[in-house]
Write a protein that holds these residues in place. Structure first.
Motif, PDB file in Angstrom:
ATOM      1  N   UNK A   1      78.499  75.213  11.166  1.00 39.00           N
ATOM      2  CA  UNK A   1      77.852  75.392  12.439  1.00 39.00           C
ATOM      3  C   UNK A   1      76.825  74.148  12.797  1.00 39.00           C
ATOM      4  N   UNK A   2      76.225  73.600  11.700  1.00 38.64           N
ATOM      5  CA  UNK A   2      75.544  72.112  11.803  1.00 38.64           C
ATOM      6  C   UNK A   2      76.580  71.279  12.172  1.00 38.64           C
ATOM      7  N   UNK A   3      77.808  71.104  11.869  1.00 40.34           N
ATOM      8  CA  UNK A   3      78.566  70.065  12.098  1.00 40.34           C
ATOM      9  C   UNK A   3      79.258  70.222  13.622  1.00 40.34           C
ATOM     10  N   UNK A   4      79.305  71.406  13.893  1.00 39.83           N
ATOM     11  CA  UNK A   4      79.759  71.669  15.379  1.00 39.83           C
ATOM     12  C   UNK A   4      78.759  71.589  16.301  1.00 39.83           C
ATOM     13  N   UNK A   5      77.380  71.802  16.087  1.00 39.04           N
ATOM     14  CA  UNK A   5      76.291  71.494  16.903  1.00 39.04           C
ATOM     15  C   UNK A   5      76.248  70.072  17.092  1.00 39.04           C
ATOM     16  N   UNK A   6      76.530  69.166  15.933  1.00 36.51           N
ATOM     17  CA  UNK A   6      76.474  67.833  16.109  1.00 36.51           C
ATOM     18  C   UNK A   6      77.641  66.976  16.521  1.00 36.51           C
ATOM     19  N   UNK A   7      78.505  67.784  16.937  1.00 33.37           N
ATOM     20  CA  UNK A   7      79.888  67.301  17.405  1.00 33.37           C
ATOM     21  C   UNK A   7      79.903  66.399  18.817  1.00 33.37           C
ATOM     22  N   UNK A   8      78.716  66.090  19.276  1.00 35.67           N
ATOM     23  CA  UNK A   8      78.613  65.439  20.531  1.00 35.67           C
ATOM     24  C   UNK A   8      77.269  64.370  20.527  1.00 35.67           C
ATOM     25  N   UNK A   9      76.896  64.183  21.615  1.00 34.71           N
ATOM     26  CA  UNK A   9      75.466  62.891  21.489  1.00 34.71           C
ATOM     27  C   UNK A   9      74.423  63.873  21.374  1.00 34.71           C
TER      28      UNK A   9
ATOM     29  N   UNK B   1      71.539  65.746  19.519  1.00 35.98           N
ATOM     30  CA  UNK B   1      70.910  65.773  18.112  1.00 35.98           C
ATOM     31  C   UNK B   1      69.919  66.605  17.949  1.00 35.98           C
ATOM     32  N   UNK B   2      69.691  67.718  16.912  1.00 39.92           N
ATOM     33  CA  UNK B   2      68.901  68.515  16.738  1.00 39.92           C
ATOM     34  C   UNK B   2      68.100  68.266  15.153  1.00 39.92           C
ATOM     35  N   UNK B   3      66.926  68.320  15.371  1.00 40.75           N
ATOM     36  CA  UNK B   3      65.903  68.160  14.190  1.00 40.75           C
ATOM     37  C   UNK B   3      66.024  69.217  13.205  1.00 40.75           C
ATOM     38  N   UNK B   4      65.932  69.372  12.015  1.00 45.88           N
ATOM     39  CA  UNK B   4      66.179  70.442  11.119  1.00 45.88           C
ATOM     40  C   UNK B   4      65.497  71.605  11.560  1.00 45.88           C
ATOM     41  N   UNK B   5      64.476  71.682  12.031  1.00 47.05           N
ATOM     42  CA  UNK B   5      63.767  72.789  12.210  1.00 47.05           C
ATOM     43  C   UNK B   5      64.228  73.628  13.429  1.00 47.05           C
ATOM     44  N   UNK B   6      64.598  72.613  14.588  1.00 50.61           N
ATOM     45  CA  UNK B   6      65.273  73.165  15.814  1.00 50.61           C
ATOM     46  C   UNK B   6      66.449  73.508  15.401  1.00 50.61           C
ATOM     47  N   UNK B   7      67.292  73.026  14.677  1.00 49.55           N
ATOM     48  CA  UNK B   7      68.524  73.907  14.219  1.00 49.55           C
ATOM     49  C   UNK B   7      68.424  75.015  13.581  1.00 49.55           C
TER      50      UNK B   7
END
Length: 316
Positions: free
Chosen positions: A46-54, A56-62
């Motif tokens: 899920x983390x990798x998918x969420x960051x598949x574009x430009x 970016x999310x902080x760990x807490x937001x993720x």
């Protein structure tokens, strides 16, 4: 909160994530018969998918986004009128995804291909097999009781984080409205009828949802739960910062651990992550009210996250 977020950026992010998610290699790995993998493996993908574009999310937001996703999916699986309807929920998800990329034929074709694989793989399963899938999914989310503001406001979730099962509305397709008991003799002839009253107000469904590539799914589970705009608060409860205890992982070696890591490596190998190129720094998505609140949440983040309440801003 977003920094200088435009419709063009939003479309680009959606296209990048959907392209990555429906990558041919990735889908091939997902469709292979396999045991359900761990929460850690799911979170990593899920983390990798969420960051598949430009974006970016902080760990807490993720963490916040992931918990919202898991609770929304648990709600959809739990409230399915019949086990087979989890396929209609999935089709609702894919219908929405197709709408995001309706102007991108190449990506749309990727999603349609996955759609066809789902129909081919699952449409022929029996009710018992769908029940086994549903039970397996619910066991996976069994101890997850995070409260979500939109569910609390709609009275579909109790203050303890457990969902409310409705006792009114349409009964599952192919079943009858409760209120009648029929007795039969050994020859199969009906010999007696007894009626009883129910607390709920049940109705017969007008039609079954479509399991085709295109069609009316009828079932609304899996559609956009923010379609009606709500002024939802974005503050996290104070109690989430002081969790008393966290589950400890079993230190005994897991014989499936190596196989699971290999599987995860294959999955991630199919994810073509888009890195911001040139002078692009990417867009940072913050699911908290302020940067300070996000930073504080990151500092107080427990090892095994278990936020008490998630509040998401649903307005534009």
């Amino acid at each position: 909160r977003v920094d200088e977020w435009t419709d063009v950026d939003r479309k680009r992010v959606m296209n990048d994530i959907i392209t990555t998610m429906f990558n041919k290699k990735f889908m091939e790995e997902l469709f292979k018969p396999q045991e359900l993998y761990s929460k850690k493996a799911l979170r990593t993908v899920y983390d990798r998918l969420a960051h598949a574009s430009i974006m970016r999310l902080n760990q807490a937001s993720m963490d916040k986004l992931y918990d919202l996703m898991t609770m929304a999916f648990k709600y959809q699986v739990l409230l399915c009128p019949r086990p087979k309807d989890i396929l209609l929920v999935t089709f609702n998800h894919l219908d929405a995804i197709k709408d995001f990329v309706r102007d991108s034929p190449g990506i749309l074709n990727q999603v349609d291909e996955t759609f066809r694989q789902l129909i081919e793989t699952y449409s022929c399963l029996s009710a018992g097999e769908f029940q086994l899938i549903r039970q397996t999914l619910l066991i996976f989310f069994q101890d997850t009781h995070i409260r979500v503001s939109i569910f609390l406001k709609d009275k579909v979730q109790n203050s303890n984080g457990r969902f409310v099962l409705p006792i009114s509305g349409p009964v599952p397709w192919g079943t009858e409205v409760p209120g009648l008991i029929r007795m039969f003799n050994r020859n199969g002839d009906e010999v007696k009828r007894t009626e009883f009253t129910t607390d709920g107000n049940y109705v017969t469904p007008q039609r079954e949802g479509s399991f085709d590539l295109y069609g009316d799914r009828v079932l609304k589970l899996g559609t956009n739960m923010y379609s009606i705009s709500r002024p939802v608060e974005t503050h996290m409860s104070e109690s989430s910062k002081n969790l008393a205890s966290h589950a400890k992982e079993n230190i005994a070696p897991n014989p499936l651990a190596k196989e699971e890591l290999n599987f995860l490596a294959r999955l991630l190998g199919g994810l073509e992550i888009q890195k911001p190129g040139g002078s692009e720094t990417g867009f940072r998505l913050n699911l908290f009210t302020t940067d300070d609140e996000e930073e504080h949440a990151a500092l107080t983040r427990p090892e095994e996250l278990s936020y008490k309440v998630i509040n998401i801003e649903a307005t534009q």
